[in-house]
Design a protein around this motif. Sequence first.
Motif, short mmCIF file in Angstrom:
data_model
loop_
_atom_site.label_atom_id
_atom_site.label_comp_id
_atom_site.label_asym_id
_atom_site.label_seq_id
_atom_site.Cartn_x
_atom_site.Cartn_y
_atom_site.Cartn_z
N HIS A 183 6.16 -0.57 -2.88
CA HIS A 183 5.67 0.07 -4.10
C HIS A 183 4.74 1.27 -3.91
N SER A 184 4.36 1.58 -2.65
CA SER A 184 3.55 2.78 -2.35
C SER A 184 2.43 3.06 -3.34
N GLN A 185 1.46 2.18 -3.42
CA GLN A 185 0.33 2.44 -4.33
C GLN A 185 -0.97 2.47 -3.55
N ASN A 186 -1.81 3.46 -3.87
CA ASN A 186 -3.08 3.62 -3.16
C ASN A 186 -3.96 2.38 -3.25
N ASP A 187 -4.03 1.81 -4.46
CA ASP A 187 -4.92 0.67 -4.66
C ASP A 187 -4.46 -0.53 -3.83
N LEU A 188 -3.15 -0.68 -3.69
CA LEU A 188 -2.61 -1.74 -2.85
C LEU A 188 -2.92 -1.44 -1.39
N LEU A 189 -2.74 -0.16 -1.02
CA LEU A 189 -2.98 0.24 0.37
C LEU A 189 -4.43 -0.06 0.76
N ASP A 190 -5.37 0.22 -0.17
CA ASP A 190 -6.79 -0.03 0.09
C ASP A 190 -7.05 -1.48 0.50
N VAL A 191 -6.49 -2.41 -0.28
CA VAL A 191 -6.71 -3.83 -0.01
C VAL A 191 -5.97 -4.24 1.26
N ALA A 192 -4.69 -3.83 1.37
CA ALA A 192 -3.88 -4.21 2.53
C ALA A 192 -4.52 -3.68 3.82
N TYR A 193 -4.97 -2.42 3.78
CA TYR A 193 -5.55 -1.79 4.97
C TYR A 193 -6.74 -2.60 5.50
N LYS A 194 -7.60 -2.99 4.56
CA LYS A 194 -8.82 -3.75 4.91
C LYS A 194 -8.46 -5.04 5.66
N TYR A 195 -7.49 -5.79 5.13
CA TYR A 195 -7.15 -7.08 5.73
C TYR A 195 -6.31 -6.94 6.98
N VAL A 196 -5.43 -5.92 7.00
CA VAL A 196 -4.60 -5.71 8.20
C VAL A 196 -5.50 -5.31 9.36
N ALA A 197 -6.49 -4.44 9.10
CA ALA A 197 -7.42 -4.02 10.15
C ALA A 197 -8.21 -5.23 10.66
N GLU A 198 -8.63 -6.08 9.74
CA GLU A 198 -9.45 -7.24 10.09
C GLU A 198 -8.65 -8.28 10.89
N LEU A 199 -7.41 -8.50 10.44
CA LEU A 199 -6.62 -9.59 11.05
C LEU A 199 -5.74 -9.13 12.20
N ASN A 200 -5.15 -7.91 12.10
CA ASN A 200 -4.18 -7.47 13.11
C ASN A 200 -4.70 -6.32 13.98
N GLY A 201 -5.91 -5.85 13.73
CA GLY A 201 -6.49 -4.83 14.60
C GLY A 201 -6.23 -3.41 14.14
N PRO A 202 -6.95 -2.42 14.76
CA PRO A 202 -6.89 -1.03 14.30
C PRO A 202 -5.52 -0.37 14.46
N ASP A 203 -4.74 -0.75 15.48
CA ASP A 203 -3.44 -0.11 15.66
C ASP A 203 -2.49 -0.43 14.51
N ALA A 204 -2.48 -1.70 14.10
CA ALA A 204 -1.61 -2.13 12.98
C ALA A 204 -2.04 -1.41 11.70
N ALA A 205 -3.36 -1.28 11.50
CA ALA A 205 -3.88 -0.60 10.31
C ALA A 205 -3.49 0.87 10.33
N HIS A 206 -3.55 1.48 11.53
CA HIS A 206 -3.18 2.89 11.70
C HIS A 206 -1.71 3.10 11.32
N THR A 207 -0.85 2.22 11.79
CA THR A 207 0.59 2.32 11.49
C THR A 207 0.81 2.24 9.97
N LEU A 208 0.11 1.29 9.33
CA LEU A 208 0.24 1.11 7.88
C LEU A 208 -0.18 2.39 7.14
N ALA A 209 -1.34 2.94 7.52
CA ALA A 209 -1.85 4.14 6.85
C ALA A 209 -0.94 5.34 7.08
N ARG A 210 -0.43 5.48 8.33
CA ARG A 210 0.43 6.62 8.66
C ARG A 210 1.74 6.55 7.89
#
Length: 391
Positions: free
Chosen positions: A279-306
Motif C-alpha cells: 500500500h506504499s503509505q508513509n505513515d505505515l512506513l514510519d511504524v514498520a521502519y521503527k520495528y524492523v530496525a529494532e527487530l531485524n537490524g539496520p540493514d533490513a530497515a535500510h532495504t525497507l526504506a530504499r
Amino acid sequence: MDLDFWWLLVIPVAFALGWMASRYDLKALLSESANLPRSYFRGLNFLLNEQPDKAIDAFIEVAKLDPETVELHFALGNLFRRRGETDRAIRVHQNLLSRADLPANERDHALYELGQDFLKAGMLDRAEETFGTLKSGDYAQGAQRALLTIYEIEKDWNRSIETARQLETMGAPPLGLEIAQFHCELAQEALQRKNPEEARRQLGLALKANPQNVRATILAGDVDAASGDAQSALMQWKRVEPQNPAYLPLVAEKVMKAYDTLGRAPEGAQLLTEWVDRHSQNDLLDVAYKYVAELNGPDAAHTLARTQMQKSPNLAGMTRLLEAQQAVAEEPRRSELELMRKLIQQRTKNLPRYTCQNCGFRARLFYWQCPGCSGWETYAPRRVEPIPASS
Ligand SMILES: [Zn+2]
C-alpha cells in the motif's frame, strides 16, 4: 450623403425615448414610495446613522402597519445573526412572533430563525425547545436537522440516532454514515465504562448502518484487546486491509503491540513490511521502519526504506532513508547524513498531519469528526506531504 443624414437623426430620437422612459420610471417609483409608511424611511435613516436599536423599533412599527414587510424583518434578523449580534436577532424574531395576525407559515419561519439565533448564541436548551415545536410544515425538516446538530454538540448519541432516523423518514438523504458513527461513539463510551457486551452490540449496529465503517472494525479489535484477547483483536484489525487499506496506519501500532503481547513480534514486523509493500503509505512506513530496525537490524530497515523511496519518492520517505544510511555509515559521512536528515525533518515535523477534505481544517491528530466543520469521516487517514517553501 443621404445615408449619413438619416444616421444623424437616430441620436436625438434615442435621447428622447430614453428621457421618456426615465420619467416613467421616476413616476412609478414616486407612486410606490408614496405607499410606503414614514416609519420605513425613519428606520432606514436610523440604520444609516448606525442606530440599529432605533431602526428595529421603526421597522417593527412598519410591520405592524403593513404585513408585507415581514421579509424585511427576516432580512434584518439574519443580518444581525451573521454579524454575531444574536440578542438583536432574537429580539427581531420574537417581535415578529408576538404579532397575532402572522400567517401560519411565516410563524413557522420566524420560529425556525429564532431557533437558529439561540443555536448561534449557544443557548442549546432554548434552541432545542424552539425547534421541537416545528413538527410539521415547510420548516420541519430544517428544524430536525438543527436538532441533530444540537444533540451532536451535547454528545447525546441516542437522540442523535433517533433524530437522524426521523430525518430519513422525512425524505432527507440517507444518513447511514453518521448513524454508524453515533453507534461507534456509544461503543467507545461502553468500552470506557468497561462494558464489552454493550460495546460489541453497538459496533454490530454501526456496521449494520454502514458496512464500510472502518472505525467499528478498529473498535471491535480494541474491545477484544481490552478483554485480554490479543488473538481476536489481531483478527479484527487485519480486517481493515480488505475493508479499506487507507486506514491501516491507524492500526499498525496496535497490531505490533498485540503480536508483542503474544510473544510473536517478528511476525508483526513481517506483516507491517507486507502492508508497506502493498500500500506504499508513509505513515505505515514510519511504524514498520521503527520495528524492523529494532527487530531485524539496520540493514533490513535500510532495504525497507530504499524500496519504498524508489516506489514513491517523498520527503517523509527521504528522512527514513537518510536515517537508515546514517545508522550504518562511518564518520565523517555519518555527520553529513545527520545534517541532511535534520534539515529535512525541520521542514516536515511541525506541519499538521491530517486535513479535512470538507473545510480544510488541519490537525496533528486524526479525528472521525472534524473539530472545524463537525463533518463525519472528512479526514483522509494519511498525512499530507508538506509543500516545501520556495526561497
Ligand atoms: Zn472540516
